[in-house]
Design an enzyme around this catalytic site. Structure first.
Site, PDB file in Angstrom:
ATOM      1  N   GLU A  72       3.101  -7.958  -1.152  1.00  0.00           N
ATOM      2  CA  GLU A  72       3.630  -7.723   0.196  1.00  0.00           C
ATOM      3  C   GLU A  72       2.496  -7.598   1.200  1.00  0.00           C
ATOM      4  O   GLU A  72       2.575  -8.110   2.309  1.00  0.00           O
ATOM      5  CB  GLU A  72       4.491  -6.455   0.217  1.00  0.00           C
ATOM      6  CG  GLU A  72       5.249  -6.229   1.520  1.00  0.00           C
ATOM      7  CD  GLU A  72       4.460  -5.471   2.573  1.00  0.00           C
ATOM      8  OE1 GLU A  72       4.912  -5.425   3.726  1.00  0.00           O
ATOM      9  OE2 GLU A  72       3.382  -4.903   2.266  1.00  0.00           O
ATOM     10  N   ASP A  94       1.899  -3.353  -4.444  1.00  0.00           N
ATOM     11  CA  ASP A  94       0.517  -3.546  -4.025  1.00  0.00           C
ATOM     12  C   ASP A  94       0.186  -2.629  -2.850  1.00  0.00           C
ATOM     13  O   ASP A  94       1.065  -2.214  -2.095  1.00  0.00           O
ATOM     14  CB  ASP A  94       0.243  -5.002  -3.682  1.00  0.00           C
ATOM     15  CG  ASP A  94       1.170  -5.557  -2.607  1.00  0.00           C
ATOM     16  OD1 ASP A  94       2.380  -5.224  -2.623  1.00  0.00           O
ATOM     17  OD2 ASP A  94       0.695  -6.313  -1.740  1.00  0.00           O
TER      18      ASP A  94
END
Length: 205
Positions: free
Chosen positions: A178, A113
């Protein structure tokens, strides 16, 4: 210390892979994996990116596991948002290359991400289309951290290509979430992903 013939072949293969690394990074940047701003925000292209990485690693000879964690895997953690979090459309990936002996295992880990590209008007190019300018790759996530993902995938592929077997297993793990919470890595641990030593391939400090 002098390198063995096999080690020299590996070093040469890594050096020859520069353009392949840039091309792989560009492929990863093209997937919109903008981190969710809220637990109930729908997924973007996380699953497509993980499928792409899984396909490459399978071709290289890895045993690949791609799964959507059960929300219960992270329930109760201080990392998990109140009210829980679902992983629909946001799978995790773990790939294992078996070692040639009983040496220690090594885990390479990274997150897929990326932070939002806003404000878009401040970009001089499309954030999801990689551009090389002045010897640098520009695109959302080029550094944080699709560059690290590309490096660890190509490293594994290069080891396989030159048939350089590590003594222990090599494990690659790519996770979601994350940038938002950290629950992707937590879910991977709950799934049993681990090794004797680990390297997070994030290059940003």
């Amino acid at each position: 210390m002098a390198l063995s013939e096999a080690e020299r072949a590996l070093v040469d293969a890594v050096g020859a892979g520069r353009e392949e690394l840039v091309a792989l990074l560009a492929d990863l940047i093209a997937f919109d994996t903008t981190a969710r701003a809220a637990p109930d925000e729908p997924p973007r292209e996380e699953a497509a990116l993980q499928d792409y990485v899984a396909g490459r690693l399978r071709v290289a000879g890895a045993d690949v596991d791609v799964w959507e964690p059960d929300p219960a895997d992270v329930e109760g953690s201080r990392l998990a948002p109140r009210g829980g979090v679902r992983f629909d459309g946001r799978p995790q990936l773990a790939a294992r290359f078996p070692g040639a002996g009983d040496g220690p295992s090594l885990l390479l880990n990274g997150h897929v991400d990326v932070v939002s590209s806003e404000p878009r008007e401040r970009w001089t190019s499309d954030p999801n289309r990689a551009e090389v300018r002045g010897g640098r790759v520009y695109g959302r996530g080029a550094c944080d951290m699709k560059g690290g993902i590309a490096a660890m995938v190509l490293a594994a592929e290069t080891l396989a290509r030159v048939e350089f077997a590590l003594a222990g297993d090599l494990v690659l793990c790519t996770v979601t979430d994350e940038e938002s919470t950290g629950v992707g890595a937590l879910a991977a641990v709950a799934h049993g992903v681990g090794a004797d030593a680990g390297i997070v391939t994030e290059p940003s400090g």
